[in-house]
Design a protein around this motif. Structure first.
Motif, mmCIF file in Angstrom:
data_model
loop_
_atom_site.group_PDB
_atom_site.id
_atom_site.type_symbol
_atom_site.label_atom_id
_atom_site.label_comp_id
_atom_site.label_asym_id
_atom_site.label_seq_id
_atom_site.Cartn_x
_atom_site.Cartn_y
_atom_site.Cartn_z
ATOM 1 N N ILE A 83 1.406 -3.601 6.114
ATOM 2 C CA ILE A 83 2.807 -3.978 5.957
ATOM 3 C C ILE A 83 3.713 -2.769 6.133
ATOM 4 O O ILE A 83 3.262 -1.628 6.136
ATOM 5 N N SER A 84 4.995 -3.025 6.232
ATOM 6 C CA SER A 84 5.990 -1.964 6.369
ATOM 7 C C SER A 84 6.112 -1.165 5.073
ATOM 8 O O SER A 84 5.918 -1.705 3.976
ATOM 9 N N ALA A 85 6.464 0.101 5.200
ATOM 10 C CA ALA A 85 6.642 0.954 4.021
ATOM 11 C C ALA A 85 7.775 0.465 3.138
ATOM 12 O O ALA A 85 7.788 0.724 1.924
ATOM 13 N N LEU A 86 8.735 -0.271 3.713
ATOM 14 C CA LEU A 86 9.888 -0.756 2.947
ATOM 15 C C LEU A 86 9.690 -2.183 2.433
ATOM 16 O O LEU A 86 10.614 -2.755 1.839
ATOM 17 N N ALA A 87 8.505 -2.737 2.627
ATOM 18 C CA ALA A 87 8.225 -4.101 2.191
ATOM 19 C C ALA A 87 8.457 -4.326 0.691
ATOM 20 O O ALA A 87 8.897 -5.412 0.299
ATOM 21 N N PRO A 88 8.169 -3.337 -0.166
ATOM 22 C CA PRO A 88 8.405 -3.563 -1.602
ATOM 23 C C PRO A 88 9.826 -3.985 -1.950
ATOM 24 O O PRO A 88 10.036 -4.721 -2.927
ATOM 25 N N ALA A 131 3.597 2.070 1.867
ATOM 26 C CA ALA A 131 4.244 1.012 1.088
ATOM 27 C C ALA A 131 3.886 1.125 -0.393
ATOM 28 O O ALA A 131 4.727 0.910 -1.269
ATOM 29 N N MET A 132 2.636 1.498 -0.679
ATOM 30 C CA MET A 132 2.213 1.622 -2.065
ATOM 31 C C MET A 132 2.863 2.822 -2.746
ATOM 32 O O MET A 132 3.129 2.803 -3.947
ATOM 33 N N PHE A 133 3.153 3.867 -1.959
ATOM 34 C CA PHE A 133 3.872 5.017 -2.515
ATOM 35 C C PHE A 133 5.286 4.593 -2.910
ATOM 36 O O PHE A 133 5.760 4.909 -4.008
ATOM 37 N N VAL A 134 5.937 3.848 -2.022
ATOM 38 C CA VAL A 134 7.286 3.352 -2.309
ATOM 39 C C VAL A 134 7.255 2.427 -3.520
ATOM 40 O O VAL A 134 8.110 2.510 -4.413
ATOM 41 N N TRP A 135 6.254 1.567 -3.572
ATOM 42 C CA TRP A 135 6.131 0.628 -4.691
ATOM 43 C C TRP A 135 5.865 1.367 -6.000
ATOM 44 O O TRP A 135 6.454 1.046 -7.038
ATOM 45 N N GLY A 136 5.000 2.361 -5.959
ATOM 46 C CA GLY A 136 4.706 3.137 -7.153
ATOM 47 C C GLY A 136 5.936 3.861 -7.675
ATOM 48 O O GLY A 136 6.213 3.870 -8.886
ATOM 49 N N MET A 137 6.701 4.472 -6.772
ATOM 50 C CA MET A 137 7.920 5.171 -7.177
ATOM 51 C C MET A 137 8.965 4.195 -7.719
ATOM 52 O O MET A 137 9.711 4.522 -8.644
ATOM 53 N N THR A 138 8.984 2.992 -7.147
ATOM 54 C CA THR A 138 9.909 1.966 -7.630
ATOM 55 C C THR A 138 9.559 1.570 -9.064
ATOM 56 O O THR A 138 10.442 1.437 -9.922
#
Length: 259
Positions: free
Chosen positions: A22-27, A208-215
């Motif tokens: 998925i896209s990195a911005l999917a979260p 995407a998981m990095f973005v999700w984790g930071m979110t």
């Protein structure tokens, strides 16, 4: 001589479910869907939000009563560790909404027993990790300077080791818990299949998981800054978004019939 029987793949232990990329911005899309879920099920979201807000409120009370800020880090990590296992009710609400059903409190409570061996086994696994973390935190505390009003230089060893150990532990727990509860709820598979599949999904979608984790970290910090009141909305939001992330990433052999 008896012939060997083919292996039923649905009964394999510790198999790995395939993942979409998925896209990195999917979260952020998951969060938008989660907001819609809250609007569609406001009372259930409020009930679970209130329950989940009690835990961080207790952590803050513990800090106030102990008169020390040193319990904040281990207590916060403990909260983050056990949270995914007890969000099953919220996952069920999001699942029911996706299927076009009207979610109910009773149905969501029953979801905690949909795959009891796997779900409660996972809860116990996280509890064990939490206990290990608390013991490690106690050992790391030995590095805290035994002087009043320590300087930053004196705190460096304590902060560095605590951050490294806590960070590594949180990364591992994030990988094994990102999609494990959702997989066990929908698929009713064994705990190892769910854990292996979750780790694989996180590795496959690292950006995407990095973005999700930071979110998640950002929202949890906001929750504590609001005196735990923010968790009334934050916890349902994160749980619903996690469910949508699971639907987007973990593949199925046949279409689910809902998106």
């Amino acid at each position: 001589m008896p012939t060997s029987q083919p292996i039923d793949k649905n009964q394999e232990f510790a198999r790995c479910l395939e993942s979409n990329q998925i896209s990195a911005l999917a979260p952020f899309h998951w969060l938008s869907l989660a907001f819609k879920d809250i609007i569609r099920a406001p009372m259930l979201s409020l009930i679970y939000g209130l329950v989940f807000s009690i835990i961080p409120a207790f952590i803050m009370w513990l800090v106030f009563q102990s008169g020390t800020h040193l319990v904040i880090l281990p207590a916060s990590v403990a909260f983050a560790l056990i949270g995914p296992a007890f969000a099953a009710g919220l996952y069920d609400v999001a699942w029911e909404l996706e299927k076009g059903h009207k979610p109910t409190l009773m149905h969501s409570l029953k979801s905690m027993f949909r795959n009891p061996a796997g779900e409660w086994g996972f809860a116990i696994l996280l509890m064990v990790i939490m206990i290990v973390w608390m013991r490690l935190a106690a050992l790391i505390h030995a590095l805290y300077p035994n002087v009043p009003n320590p300087t930053f230089e004196q705190l460096q060893a304590f902060l560095a080791l605590g951050s490294i150990v806590g960070g590594v532990l949180m990364l591992c727990v994030f990988a094994i818990s990102a999609f494990t509860p959702q997989i066990m709820m929908e698929r009713r598979v064994d705990i190892m299949t769910a854990v292996v599949s979750s780790v694989h999904a996180v590795k496959t979608n690292a950006p995407a998981m990095f973005v999700w984790g930071m979110t998640i970290v950002t929202l949890v910090i906001i929750g504590f800054l609001t005196g735990a009141a923010g968790f009334i909305v934050i916890m349902p939001l994160l749980a619903y978004a996690s469910w949508h992330g699971y639907i987007a990433i973990i593949k199925t052999k046949k279409p689910r019939g809902y998106e």
